[in-house]
Design a protein around this motif. Structure first.
Motif, PDB file in Angstrom:
ATOM      1  N   LEU A  18       0.537  -0.688  -0.019  1.00 14.96           N
ATOM      2  CA  LEU A  18       0.157   0.176   0.208  1.00 14.96           C
ATOM      3  C   LEU A  18       0.823   0.884   0.208  1.00 14.96           C
ATOM      4  CD1 LEU A  18      -2.326  -0.610   2.842  1.00 14.96           C
ATOM      5  CD2 LEU A  18      -3.027  -0.772   0.589  1.00 14.96           C
ATOM      6  N   ARG A  19       0.174   2.483  -0.602  1.00 12.72           N
ATOM      7  CA  ARG A  19       1.238   3.375  -0.395  1.00 12.72           C
ATOM      8  C   ARG A  19      -0.305   4.613   0.388  1.00 12.72           C
ATOM      9  NH1 ARG A  19       1.802   7.993  -4.534  1.00 12.72           N
ATOM     10  NH2 ARG A  19       4.576   8.412  -3.728  1.00 12.72           N
ATOM     11  N   LEU A  20       0.888   5.587   1.169  1.00 10.79           N
ATOM     12  CA  LEU A  20      -0.364   6.152   1.676  1.00 10.79           C
ATOM     13  C   LEU A  20       0.061   7.354   1.580  1.00 10.79           C
ATOM     14  CD1 LEU A  20       0.059   4.697   5.200  1.00 10.79           C
ATOM     15  CD2 LEU A  20      -1.444   4.455   3.413  1.00 10.79           C
ATOM     16  N   SER A  21      -0.237   8.517   1.195  1.00 10.65           N
ATOM     17  CA  SER A  21      -0.116  10.010   0.963  1.00 10.65           C
ATOM     18  C   SER A  21      -0.442  11.218   2.253  1.00 10.65           C
ATOM     19  CB  SER A  21      -0.723  10.196  -0.681  1.00 10.65           C
ATOM     20  OG  SER A  21       0.310   9.501  -1.069  1.00 10.65           O
ATOM     21  N   CYS A  22      -0.450  12.313   1.816  1.00  8.47           N
ATOM     22  CA  CYS A  22      -0.602  12.651   3.547  1.00  8.47           C
ATOM     23  C   CYS A  22       0.140  14.375   2.829  1.00  8.47           C
ATOM     24  CB  CYS A  22       0.297  12.426   4.378  1.00  8.47           C
ATOM     25  SG  CYS A  22      -0.154  13.991   5.549  1.00  8.47           S
ATOM     26  N   ALA A  23      -1.331  15.383   2.474  1.00 11.39           N
ATOM     27  CA  ALA A  23      -1.106  16.729   2.018  1.00 11.39           C
ATOM     28  C   ALA A  23      -1.403  17.162   2.853  1.00 11.39           C
ATOM     29  CB  ALA A  23      -2.036  16.349   0.927  1.00 11.39           C
ATOM     30  N   ALA A  24      -0.873  18.291   3.008  1.00  6.73           N
ATOM     31  CA  ALA A  24      -0.468  19.269   4.453  1.00  6.73           C
ATOM     32  C   ALA A  24      -1.473  20.601   3.128  1.00  6.73           C
ATOM     33  CB  ALA A  24       0.935  19.580   5.017  1.00  6.73           C
ATOM     34  N   SER A  25      -1.499  21.420   3.628  1.00  2.27           N
ATOM     35  CA  SER A  25      -2.232  22.428   3.203  1.00  2.27           C
ATOM     36  C   SER A  25      -2.898  24.101   4.331  1.00  2.27           C
ATOM     37  CB  SER A  25      -3.721  22.357   2.628  1.00  2.27           C
ATOM     38  OG  SER A  25      -4.483  22.206   3.669  1.00  2.27           O
ATOM     39  N   GLY A  26      -2.668  24.703   3.627  1.00  2.00           N
ATOM     40  CA  GLY A  26      -3.373  25.944   5.021  1.00  2.00           C
ATOM     41  C   GLY A  26      -2.058  27.715   4.316  1.00  2.00           C
ATOM     42  N   SER A  27      -2.244  27.878   5.627  1.00  2.10           N
ATOM     43  CA  SER A  27      -1.547  29.083   5.987  1.00  2.10           C
ATOM     44  C   SER A  27      -0.124  28.556   6.786  1.00  2.10           C
ATOM     45  CB  SER A  27      -2.084  30.196   6.352  1.00  2.10           C
ATOM     46  OG  SER A  27      -0.925  30.873   6.279  1.00  2.10           O
ATOM     47  N   PHE A  28       1.341  28.563   6.138  1.00  5.16           N
ATOM     48  CA  PHE A  28       2.854  28.302   7.011  1.00  5.16           C
ATOM     49  C   PHE A  28       3.540  28.547   6.475  1.00  5.16           C
ATOM     50  CE2 PHE A  28       2.746  25.153   4.434  1.00  5.16           C
ATOM     51  CZ  PHE A  28       2.205  24.067   3.858  1.00  5.16           C
ATOM     52  N   PHE A  29       5.002  28.836   7.022  1.00  8.36           N
ATOM     53  CA  PHE A  29       5.710  29.471   6.036  1.00  8.36           C
ATOM     54  C   PHE A  29       6.604  27.937   5.533  1.00  8.36           C
ATOM     55  CE2 PHE A  29       8.977  31.708   5.239  1.00  8.36           C
ATOM     56  CZ  PHE A  29      10.962  31.355   6.011  1.00  8.36           C
ATOM     57  N   ARG A  30       6.735  26.804   6.204  1.00  3.85           N
ATOM     58  CA  ARG A  30       7.588  26.356   6.035  1.00  3.85           C
ATOM     59  C   ARG A  30       7.208  24.540   6.574  1.00  3.85           C
ATOM     60  NH1 ARG A  30      13.230  28.421   6.925  1.00  3.85           N
ATOM     61  NH2 ARG A  30      13.131  27.139   9.131  1.00  3.85           N
ATOM     62  N   ILE A  31       7.851  23.668   6.124  1.00  2.26           N
ATOM     63  CA  ILE A  31       7.792  22.102   6.501  1.00  2.26           C
ATOM     64  C   ILE A  31       8.831  21.172   7.234  1.00  2.26           C
ATOM     65  CG2 ILE A  31       6.603  19.615   7.021  1.00  2.26           C
ATOM     66  CD1 ILE A  31       4.281  21.215   4.839  1.00  2.26           C
ATOM     67  N   ASN A  32       9.239  21.167   8.407  1.00  4.46           N
ATOM     68  CA  ASN A  32      10.166  20.754   8.687  1.00  4.46           C
ATOM     69  C   ASN A  32       9.738  19.470   8.927  1.00  4.46           C
ATOM     70  OD1 ASN A  32      11.787  23.143   7.923  1.00  4.46           O
ATOM     71  ND2 ASN A  32      10.850  24.034  10.571  1.00  4.46           N
ATOM     72  N   ASP A  33      10.483  18.437   9.549  1.00  5.06           N
ATOM     73  CA  ASP A  33      10.474  17.394   9.653  1.00  5.06           C
ATOM     74  C   ASP A  33       8.866  17.206   9.369  1.00  5.06           C
ATOM     75  OD1 ASP A  33      13.258  16.521  12.399  1.00  5.06           O
ATOM     76  OD2 ASP A  33      12.850  17.858  10.434  1.00  5.06           O
ATOM     77  N   MET A  34       8.629  15.794   8.991  1.00  2.22           N
ATOM     78  CA  MET A  34       7.206  15.296   8.549  1.00  2.22           C
ATOM     79  C   MET A  34       8.006  13.397   8.782  1.00  2.22           C
ATOM     80  SD  MET A  34       6.235  16.879   4.718  1.00  2.22           S
ATOM     81  CE  MET A  34       3.767  16.600   5.295  1.00  2.22           C
ATOM     82  N   GLY A  35       6.787  12.910   9.318  1.00  5.63           N
ATOM     83  CA  GLY A  35       6.842  11.504   9.733  1.00  5.63           C
ATOM     84  C   GLY A  35       5.039  10.869   9.617  1.00  5.63           C
ATOM     85  N   TRP A  36       5.182   9.536  10.105  1.00 10.93           N
ATOM     86  CA  TRP A  36       4.413   8.827  10.010  1.00 10.93           C
ATOM     87  C   TRP A  36       4.500   8.003  11.450  1.00 10.93           C
ATOM     88  CZ3 TRP A  36       0.307   8.184   6.528  1.00 10.93           C
ATOM     89  CH2 TRP A  36       0.659   9.289   5.305  1.00 10.93           C
ATOM     90  N   HIS A  37       2.821   8.049  11.667  1.00 11.71           N
ATOM     91  CA  HIS A  37       2.906   6.558  13.519  1.00 11.71           C
ATOM     92  C   HIS A  37       1.330   6.193  12.739  1.00 11.71           C
ATOM     93  CE1 HIS A  37       5.447   9.891  15.246  1.00 11.71           C
ATOM     94  NE2 HIS A  37       4.997   9.828  16.393  1.00 11.71           N
ATOM     95  N   ARG A  38       1.943   4.778  14.003  1.00 13.90           N
ATOM     96  CA  ARG A  38       0.577   4.483  13.535  1.00 13.90           C
ATOM     97  C   ARG A  38       0.120   3.859  15.062  1.00 13.90           C
ATOM     98  NH1 ARG A  38       3.217  -0.906  11.718  1.00 13.90           N
ATOM     99  NH2 ARG A  38       5.112  -2.094  13.473  1.00 13.90           N
ATOM    100  N   GLN A  39      -1.339   3.725  15.028  1.00 21.96           N
ATOM    101  CA  GLN A  39      -2.215   2.729  16.504  1.00 21.96           C
ATOM    102  C   GLN A  39      -2.998   1.730  16.030  1.00 21.96           C
ATOM    103  OE1 GLN A  39      -3.634   6.265  18.458  1.00 21.96           O
ATOM    104  NE2 GLN A  39      -3.717   4.869  21.047  1.00 21.96           N
ATOM    105  N   ALA A  40      -2.478   0.622  16.736  1.00 20.47           N
ATOM    106  CA  ALA A  40      -2.912  -0.713  16.400  1.00 20.47           C
ATOM    107  C   ALA A  40      -4.283  -0.427  18.101  1.00 20.47           C
ATOM    108  CB  ALA A  40      -2.713  -1.876  16.707  1.00 20.47           C
ATOM    109  N   PRO A  41      -4.904  -1.563  17.805  1.00 21.84           N
ATOM    110  CA  PRO A  41      -6.419  -1.323  18.860  1.00 21.84           C
ATOM    111  C   PRO A  41      -6.087  -1.538  19.865  1.00 21.84           C
ATOM    112  CG  PRO A  41      -7.153  -1.734  17.081  1.00 21.84           C
ATOM    113  CD  PRO A  41      -5.248  -2.555  16.397  1.00 21.84           C
ATOM    114  N   GLY A  42      -6.214  -1.152  20.776  1.00 22.07           N
ATOM    115  CA  GLY A  42      -5.647  -1.474  22.457  1.00 22.07           C
ATOM    116  C   GLY A  42      -4.171  -0.786  22.639  1.00 22.07           C
ATOM    117  N   LYS A  43      -3.542   0.246  22.240  1.00 22.50           N
ATOM    118  CA  LYS A  43      -1.631  -0.419  22.022  1.00 22.50           C
ATOM    119  C   LYS A  43      -1.979   1.210  21.988  1.00 22.50           C
ATOM    120  CE  LYS A  43      -0.286  -4.642  20.071  1.00 22.50           C
ATOM    121  NZ  LYS A  43       0.715  -5.254  19.786  1.00 22.50           N
TER     122      LYS A  43
END
Length: 122
Positions: A18-43
C-alpha cells in the motif's frame, strides 16, 4: 488553518503493498520534519518513520527494509510506501508535520492528520 489529510489506506492481504499519502494545506511558512505514526487497537501510538526537510530518514526496527518514507517539498506532501505487509502492521496510520507558521516564528508546531486505516489480512 493548517490541515494534514491522509489517503491510501485500505484492506490488503499479507505480503501485499500500500502507499499512503499525506497532504499539508493552509497558511504556513515552512514544513520541517514530517513522519508517520500508527496505533493498533488497545496499543499506544508508535512512530513508524520520519523524514527531515533535507531527506534524512529514520525507521522503526519493525518496518526497516519494508517501508519507505519520502516527501515532496514543492507539493507539501509526505508518502509511506509499505511493502511485504504483515497482519501486525494493521493499525490506524497518522501523518504528522512540524510546521513553522511564519518566518518570524521561534519554533515549530506539531500537527497531526486524522488517520487512515490499514488492515492486513492473513
Amino acid at each position: 488553518q493548517v490541515q494534514l489529510v491522509e489517503s491510501g489506506g485500505g484492506l490488503v492481504q499479507a505480503g501485499g503493498s500500500l502507499r499512503l499519502s499525506c497532504a499539508a494545506s493552509g497558511s504556513f511558512f515552512r514544513i520541517n520534519d514530517m513522519g508517520w505514526h500508527r496505533q493498533a487497537p488497545g496499543k499506544q501510538r508508535d512512530v513508524v518513520a520520519s523524514i527531515t526537510r533535507g531527506g534524512s530518514t529514520n525507521y522503526a526496527d519493525s518496518v526497516k527494509g519494508r517501508f519507505t518514507i519520502a516527501r515532496d517539498n514543492a507539493k507539501n506532501m509526505v508518502y509511506l510506501e509499505m511493502n511485504s505487509l504483515k497482519p501486525e502492521d494493521t493499525a490506524v496510520y497518522y501523518c504528522n508535520a512540524y510546521l513553522r507558521r511564519t518566518a518570524y516564528s521561534g519554533s515549530d508546531r506539531l500537527y497531526w492528520g486524522q488517520g487512515t486505516q490499514v488492515t492486513v489480512s492473513s
